[in-house]
Motif scaffolding. Structure first.
Motif, mmCIF file in Angstrom:
data_model
loop_
_atom_site.group_PDB
_atom_site.id
_atom_site.type_symbol
_atom_site.label_atom_id
_atom_site.label_comp_id
_atom_site.label_asym_id
_atom_site.label_seq_id
_atom_site.Cartn_x
_atom_site.Cartn_y
_atom_site.Cartn_z
ATOM 1 N N GLN A 270 0.869 -1.169 0.000
ATOM 2 C CA GLN A 270 0.000 0.000 0.000
ATOM 3 C C GLN A 270 0.909 1.223 0.000
ATOM 4 O O GLN A 270 1.877 1.272 0.748
ATOM 5 C CB GLN A 270 -0.890 0.025 1.245
ATOM 6 C CG GLN A 270 -1.744 -1.221 1.423
ATOM 7 C CD GLN A 270 -2.400 -1.248 2.783
ATOM 8 O OE1 GLN A 270 -2.603 -0.220 3.419
ATOM 9 N NE2 GLN A 270 -2.742 -2.448 3.244
ATOM 10 N N THR A 272 1.675 5.117 0.741
ATOM 11 C CA THR A 272 1.208 6.208 1.597
ATOM 12 C C THR A 272 1.506 7.549 0.945
ATOM 13 O O THR A 272 2.317 7.652 0.028
ATOM 14 C CB THR A 272 1.901 6.139 2.979
ATOM 15 O OG1 THR A 272 3.306 6.421 2.812
ATOM 16 C CG2 THR A 272 1.740 4.758 3.602
ATOM 17 N N SER A 277 6.084 2.685 1.361
ATOM 18 C CA SER A 277 5.316 1.516 0.948
ATOM 19 C C SER A 277 5.179 0.605 2.158
ATOM 20 O O SER A 277 6.118 0.467 2.947
ATOM 21 C CB SER A 277 6.007 0.774 -0.199
ATOM 22 O OG SER A 277 7.317 0.380 0.166
ATOM 23 N N SER A 279 2.711 -2.889 4.087
ATOM 24 C CA SER A 279 1.684 -3.911 4.025
ATOM 25 C C SER A 279 1.351 -4.349 5.439
ATOM 26 O O SER A 279 2.253 -4.509 6.279
ATOM 27 C CB SER A 279 2.166 -5.104 3.203
ATOM 28 O OG SER A 279 1.120 -6.029 3.012
#
Length: 487
Positions: A270, A272, A277, A279
């Protein structure tokens, strides 16, 4: 009709005389799709290919007195197709094929061995030592374990480029059969999914059901991510737990690994708004099996190589041993900044390690080996030159070496209060534990010096002002008395 009769007569003579009576024309190619290791009751196709203008092809299984099939090759590929819609144990074995053309019989193909799996229902277990995630050039040992006495244990790789069989050895202490498969100098070719099977010497083409899949990864030298927990390091059973793997590098995937286990969990990332990055790995309701040490890795979508490992993160489960230690503070629980404090954990029950936890702390809890002292087991956690940052609620737990991540019930909480203003000594103490504050003590010293200089200047100014004011008052008094002298 004449041709068919001639071929059948010739075939009868060929099987009677054996394979050596076959001609020496171009050798055929034989292969199985989807592969030569076939699950019982599934389908397999055997292809025989190679002879130009072949009129008929024959499939022969060794140790069989009859042909397993004859087919007319499909043109223009010159391939004969032999389909087995539902494989059973009678299909396990070694196969050859031959083709006949106007030039005579071809040379026989190489041997194709068909293995049927799932014949025996006791599956073995496959594990990786020291870990399924290995750095390039490292060594790994794959251990296949069985609870039944197969003569051999065999290791396979999903693409069947790796196949190795070992005699099983019975280990009396654990009542298991096992075999070790050593792989030296890991490379990209070793990455993939492995399984192991068991079989008996008298039926080498009939295997057990496979072990669960074991995926092997290679970790590289790219920057390690960080692994965090927002629920704390010590959890009660039934609580929820989310572990977050994050990095300032834009990894596409993250991998969570629990040390000592073979199952790894992979998630996409994911992104931001701040460019990180990450998870989130949400684990099931916390239980004793959740306890352990975790690591995570990052990777790019186009790469089969994972990053360096994150720092390890310990998750401890409280309430797994049916007693609780006690916690006390010396000299007392209220101290001044700069004092020394000792937190004493004690237990009359056997404890191998004591764990000291501060409520709300982001750092992992402190651990000390216990010492037996006359009546009980104990450990002293010493804090020198405490600061106000160390104020808070503390608890201690115990664990056994046989289950490091399973703790006792918590001790009663003890509140540590560090009173007094923040002093220069406090800032120096913080400097020793927080490198990012390394210039603050020098700044404070300079401020104190400047403050003292300003104070001195103010005092001197007041004294000068008082002297000036006193002289002025004297002059005024003198000027008022002049006319009296003139009378």
């Amino acid at each position: 009709m004449t041709f068919t009769f001639t071929v059948l007569i010739y075939m009868g003579e060929m099987w009677k005389g054996g394979p050596d009576t076959v001609g020496t024309l171009h050798k055929l190619t034989i292969k199985a799709e989807p592969g030569s290791v076939v699950t019982c009751r599934s389908a397999v196709t055997i292809w025989c290919e190679g002879t130009m203008n072949a009129e008929i092809c024959v499939l022969h299984k060794e140790e069989s007195q009859k042909t397993w099939g004859t087919q007319t090759p499909e043109m223009p590929e010159n391939k004969a197709k032999f389909s087995i819609p539902s494989v059973t144990q009678e299909h396990g074995g070694q196969y050859h094929c031959y083709c006949y053309s106007s030039a005579g019989w071809s040379e026989r193909s190489d041997t194709l061995e068909i293995v049927v799996t799932g014949i025996y229902y006791k599956k073995p277990h496959l594990t990786a030592l020291p870990s399924p995630v290995i750095s390039p050039g490292g060594n790994i040992t794959l251990k296949c374990i069985s609870w039944v006495g197969y003569d051999k244990l065999i290791l396979t790789k999903e693409d069947q480029k790796f196949l190795s069989s070992m005699n099983s050895q019975y280990i009396h202490s654990i009542r298991q059969y096992q075999a070790y498969f050593f792989i030296a100098s890991m490379t990209q070719d070793h990455i993939g999914t492995f399984q192991c099977y068991g079989y008996y010497n008298d039926t080498p083409q009939l295997w057990s059901v496979p072990s669960d899949h074991l995926k092997i990864y290679i970790s590289g030298l790219s920057k390690k991510p960080s692994l965090l927990t927002h629920q704390g390091h010590i959890l009660d059973p039934g609580k929820s737990l989310t572990l977050q793997c994050c990095s300032d590098i834009n990894y596409d995937r993250f991998l969570l690994y629990k040390v000592g286990e073979d199952n790894l969990t992979e998630h996409g990332n994911q992104q931001t708004k701040t460019g990180f990055s990450l998870s989130n790995f949400t684990l099931d309701s916390v239980s004793s099996s959740t306890g352990g040490q975790y690591r995570c890795y990052g990777a790019y979508n186009l790469s089969s190589e994972w990053s360096a490992s994150s720092d390890p993160l310990d998750i401890l489960i409280a309430g797994q041993l049916p007693f609780s230690p006690s916690l006390s503070m010396k000299p007392n629980s209220t101290v001044h900044s700069g004092d020394n404090v000792t937190l004493l954990c004690q237990s009359t029950n056997k404890v191998d390690t004591f764990i000291l936890s501060k409520e709300g702390a982001a750092q992992q809890p402190q651990q000390l080996k216990s010492k037996f002292q006359v009546w009980d087991f104990q450990a002293e956690f010493s804090m020198s030159a405490v600061t106000t940052a160390l104020s808070g609620t503390y608890r201690c737990y115990g664990s056994w070496d046989s289950s490091l991540y399973l703790l006792t019930q918590a001790s009663d909480p003890v509140e540590l209060t560090v009173s007094g203003e923040v002093t220069l000594h406090d800032y120096k103490t913080l400097h020793s534990t927080a490198p990012h504050l390394e210039n603050q003590d020098h700044t404070l010293e300079n401020l104190i010096r400047m403050g003292m200089a300003v104070m001195i200047l103010i005092v001197i100014g007041i004294l000068i002002f008082e002297g000036w004011w006193s002289q002025r008052q004297d002059k005024k008094s003198t000027s008022h008395r002049v006319p009296e002298h003139g009378k």
